[in-house]
Design a protein around this motif. Structure first.
Motif, PDB file in Angstrom:
ATOM      1  N   LYS A  57     -13.131  40.979  -4.607  1.00 59.95           N
ATOM      2  CA  LYS A  57     -12.866  42.409  -4.826  1.00 59.95           C
ATOM      3  C   LYS A  57     -11.381  42.708  -4.979  1.00 59.95           C
ATOM      4  O   LYS A  57     -10.976  43.397  -5.911  1.00 59.95           O
ATOM      5  N   SER A  58     -10.584  42.193  -4.041  1.00 61.77           N
ATOM      6  CA  SER A  58      -9.151  42.517  -4.085  1.00 61.77           C
ATOM      7  C   SER A  58      -8.515  41.984  -5.364  1.00 61.77           C
ATOM      8  O   SER A  58      -7.722  42.669  -6.001  1.00 61.77           O
ATOM      9  N   THR A  59      -8.881  40.778  -5.726  1.00 67.02           N
ATOM     10  CA  THR A  59      -8.353  40.177  -6.949  1.00 67.02           C
ATOM     11  C   THR A  59      -8.746  41.022  -8.152  1.00 67.02           C
ATOM     12  O   THR A  59      -7.935  41.321  -9.034  1.00 67.02           O
ATOM     13  N   VAL A  80     -10.036  49.604   1.927  1.00 66.78           N
ATOM     14  CA  VAL A  80     -10.635  49.756   3.254  1.00 66.78           C
ATOM     15  C   VAL A  80     -11.102  48.372   3.665  1.00 66.78           C
ATOM     16  O   VAL A  80     -11.995  47.827   3.041  1.00 66.78           O
ATOM     17  N   ASP A  81     -10.485  47.808   4.645  1.00 69.24           N
ATOM     18  CA  ASP A  81     -10.765  46.407   4.934  1.00 69.24           C
ATOM     19  C   ASP A  81     -11.089  46.158   6.391  1.00 69.24           C
ATOM     20  O   ASP A  81     -10.235  45.798   7.182  1.00 69.24           O
ATOM     21  N   PRO A  82     -12.351  46.347   6.749  1.00 69.05           N
ATOM     22  CA  PRO A  82     -12.712  46.142   8.140  1.00 69.05           C
ATOM     23  C   PRO A  82     -12.756  44.660   8.511  1.00 69.05           C
ATOM     24  O   PRO A  82     -13.030  44.326   9.651  1.00 69.05           O
ATOM     25  N   GLY A  93      -3.057  38.455   2.304  1.00 69.33           N
ATOM     26  CA  GLY A  93      -3.259  38.064   0.913  1.00 69.33           C
ATOM     27  C   GLY A  93      -3.402  39.258  -0.019  1.00 69.33           C
ATOM     28  O   GLY A  93      -2.868  39.272  -1.113  1.00 69.33           O
ATOM     29  N   ASP A  94      -4.123  40.272   0.455  1.00 68.60           N
ATOM     30  CA  ASP A  94      -4.310  41.477  -0.352  1.00 68.60           C
ATOM     31  C   ASP A  94      -2.971  42.116  -0.655  1.00 68.60           C
ATOM     32  O   ASP A  94      -2.714  42.572  -1.752  1.00 68.60           O
ATOM     33  N   ARG A  95      -2.142  42.159   0.379  1.00 68.04           N
ATOM     34  CA  ARG A  95      -0.845  42.830   0.215  1.00 68.04           C
ATOM     35  C   ARG A  95       0.037  42.050  -0.755  1.00 68.04           C
ATOM     36  O   ARG A  95       0.697  42.632  -1.596  1.00 68.04           O
ATOM     37  N   VAL A 142     -11.206  52.404  -4.910  1.00 68.25           N
ATOM     38  CA  VAL A 142     -11.446  52.258  -3.477  1.00 68.25           C
ATOM     39  C   VAL A 142     -12.179  50.941  -3.236  1.00 68.25           C
ATOM     40  O   VAL A 142     -13.315  50.772  -3.677  1.00 68.25           O
ATOM     41  N   GLU A 143     -11.519  50.003  -2.556  1.00 66.72           N
ATOM     42  CA  GLU A 143     -12.157  48.714  -2.246  1.00 66.72           C
ATOM     43  C   GLU A 143     -12.750  48.746  -0.847  1.00 66.72           C
ATOM     44  O   GLU A 143     -12.058  49.017   0.125  1.00 66.72           O
ATOM     45  N   THR A 144     -14.058  48.501  -0.748  1.00 65.93           N
ATOM     46  CA  THR A 144     -14.669  48.383   0.579  1.00 65.93           C
ATOM     47  C   THR A 144     -15.505  47.121   0.634  1.00 65.93           C
ATOM     48  O   THR A 144     -16.028  46.658  -0.372  1.00 65.93           O
TER      49      THR A 144
HETATM   50 MG   LIG Z   1     -10.339  42.195  -0.113  1.00 68.26          MG
END
Ligand SMILES: [Mg+2]
Ligand SMILES: Nc1nc2c(ncn2[C@@H]2O[C@H](COP(=O)(O)OP(=O)(O)O)[C@@H](O)[C@H]2O)c(=O)[nH]1
Length: 344
Positions: A57-59, A80-82, A93-95, A142-144
Motif C-alpha cells: 500500500k505505502s509503495t 493511518v498505520d496501526p 520505511g513509509d517515511r 488515505v492509506e489504512t
Molecule cells: Mg504501509
C-alpha cells in the motif's frame, strides 16, 4: 477563528500541521475550528487505499501520488498505520519512501498514530481529511491497513476505495475475510511480478461475480447519463476493475490513476457524489452521537455503579439485558431529576 480559517484555506503548511496535531489530541479548539471549516470542505476527491499489511500500500500510494502530481493535482496523503503501535506512528520505511514527495509544495503528508480506540481513530481521520480538504488539496489519499472493520470503515468513507491484494494467497484471499471486497471501487493485485498473480486476479473476478456491486448503499445503482455527443444514453453502473500493478517498479500505476479519475467522473456524472456524501454524513453523525451518549451515560451513572452492574453480569446474578435496562432507567431518572451536567 476567522484568521485561522483564512490561513487553512490558503494552505499554510504550518497552520495545517498545527491544527492536525490539535485534532489528533482531541483539543476542544480543534473541534471548533473543524466545525468552522466545514462549509469550506466537500471539494476534495478522497481516495482510500486499503489491504493487508505488506501488500504494498505505502509503495503504491507513493507511486500513485507521483502520477497524480504529474497530472497536475495537489495532494494530501494520510497514512493511518496501526501496525506500529510501539512507535506510535508510521513505519520508518513509509517515511523514507515518502521523502520522494516531501519537497513538493503541492503535497501534504501526514502519518497518524493509532493510539486510543479505533472509533477515535475514525473520527480523527475524518477531521484530518476535512482540514486538508479545506486547505484546498484536490485529492486526498488515505492509506489504512485492511485488518479490521474499523479500518475498513475508514477506507470506505472515501469517495473511491482501492483495495489491494498481493498474489500467493490462493483461495484464501484476505480481503474477502474482512468483507473488504464489498467496499471496493477498484481492485488491485499488486506485486504482479510475483508468481500467482493471474490466479489472484481470477479469484477476485470470480468473487466480484458472486458479489456484484449495486447491493450496498454506496453503490446505489443509479444511472449515469452518457455525455452529450455519445449516441446512446445508457445506464452505466460502475464496473469494478481488477488491475495488476508492480508498485515497486511503478508499473500499472498510470492505468490505476486512470481508473481512480474515471471513478470520480462517474460519481460526479451520476448522483453518486451526493449519495456518497449522504452515507458519509450519516455514519459520521451516528458515530458522534454514540460517543456523546456514552459520555452522557458516564456522567449520569458513576463509574463504581456501572462497575457493580458489570460484576453482577459477570457473576451471573443478572443478565446483560436487564442490566442495560436498569442502567438506562437510571440515566432517564437522573436526566429529569438532577439535570446531568453534560460532559464531553
Ligand atoms: Mg504501509
Ligand atoms: N516484488 C514486489 N515487491 C513490492 C511491490 N510493491 C511493494 N513491494 C515491497 O513489499 C514490501 C511491503 O510494501 P509496503 O508498501 O510497505 O506495504 P504495506 O504494508 O501494504 O504498506 C516492501 O518491501 C516493498 O518494497 C511489488 O509490486 N513487487
Amino acid at each position: 477563528v476567522d484568521e485561522l480559517i483564512e490561513q487553512v484555506r490558503n494552505g499554510r503548511r504550518r497552520v495545517l500541521a498545527r491544527l492536525i496535531t490539535q485534532v489528533e489530541n482531541s483539543e476542544p479548539e480543534a473541534q471548533a475550528a473543524v466545525a468552522a471549516l466545514y462549509p469550506h470542505t466537500g471539494r476534495a476527491h478522497v481516495i482510500g487505499i486499503t489491504g493487508p499489511p505488506g501488500s504494498g500500500k505505502s509503495t503504491l500510494v507513493n507511486e500513485l501520488a507521483k502520477e497524480l502530481r504529474r497530472r497536475g493535482l495537489t495532494l494530501g496523503i494520510v497514512a493511518v498505520d496501526p501496525s506500529s503501535p510501539f512507535t506510535g506512528g508510521a513505519l520508518l520505511g513509509d517515511r523514507v519512501r515518502m521523502r520522494d514527495l516531501s519537497g513538493d509544495s503541492g503535497v501534504f503528508i501526514r502519518s497518524m498514530a493509532s493510539r486510543g480506540n479505533l472509533g477515535g481513530l475514525a473520527r480523527t481521520t475524518a477531521d484530518v481529511i476535512k482540514v486538508l480538504d479545506a486547505g484546498g488539496f484536490e485529492a486526498i489519499l488515505v492509506e489504512t491497513v485492511g485488518a479490521g472493520q474499523a479500518e475498513v470503515d475508514i477506507a470506505a468513507t472515501a469517495h473511491t476505495t482501492v483495495v489491494i491484494e498481493a498474489p500467493g494467497m490462493g483461495d484464501d484471499i484476505q480481503t474477502n475475510k474482512a468483507g473488504i471486497l464489498e467496499v471496493a471501487d477498484i481492485l488491485v493485485v499488486n506485486k504482479a511480478d510475483r508468481p500467482g498473480s493471474e490466479a489472484t486476479v481470477k479469484a477476485l473476478k470470480f468473487m466480484l461475480h458472486l458479489n456484484p456491486v449495486g447491493t450496498t448503499e454506496r453503490h446505489h445503482g443509479k444511472f449515469m447519463e452518457v455525455a452529450a455527443g455519445n449516441q446512446q444514453a445508457e445506464t452505466a453502473d460502475w464496473q469494478v476493475p481488477v488491475l495488476e500493478t508492480v508498485a515497486s517498479e511503478g508499473k500499472g500505476i498510470a492505468a490505476l490513476a486512470d481508473q481512480v479519475l474515471a471513478h470520480k467522473t462517474y460519481l460526479q456524472g451520476s448522483d453518486g457524489w451526493l449519495a456518497h456524501e449522504t452515507v458519509r454524513s450519516r455514519r459520521e453523525i451516528e458515530r458522534l452521537l454514540a460517543d456523546r451518549f456514552m459520555a452522557y451515560l458516564r456522567a449520569a451513572v458513576p463509574a463504581g455503579e456501572r462497575e457493580r452492574w458489570i460484576t453482577a453480569v459477570a457473576g451471573r446474578q443478572i443478565d446483560p439485558y436487564t442490566a442495560v435496562e436498569q442502567l438506562f432507567e437510571q440515566v432517564r431518572q437522573r436526566t429529569f431529576q438532577d439535570g446531568v451536567s453534560d460532559v464531553r
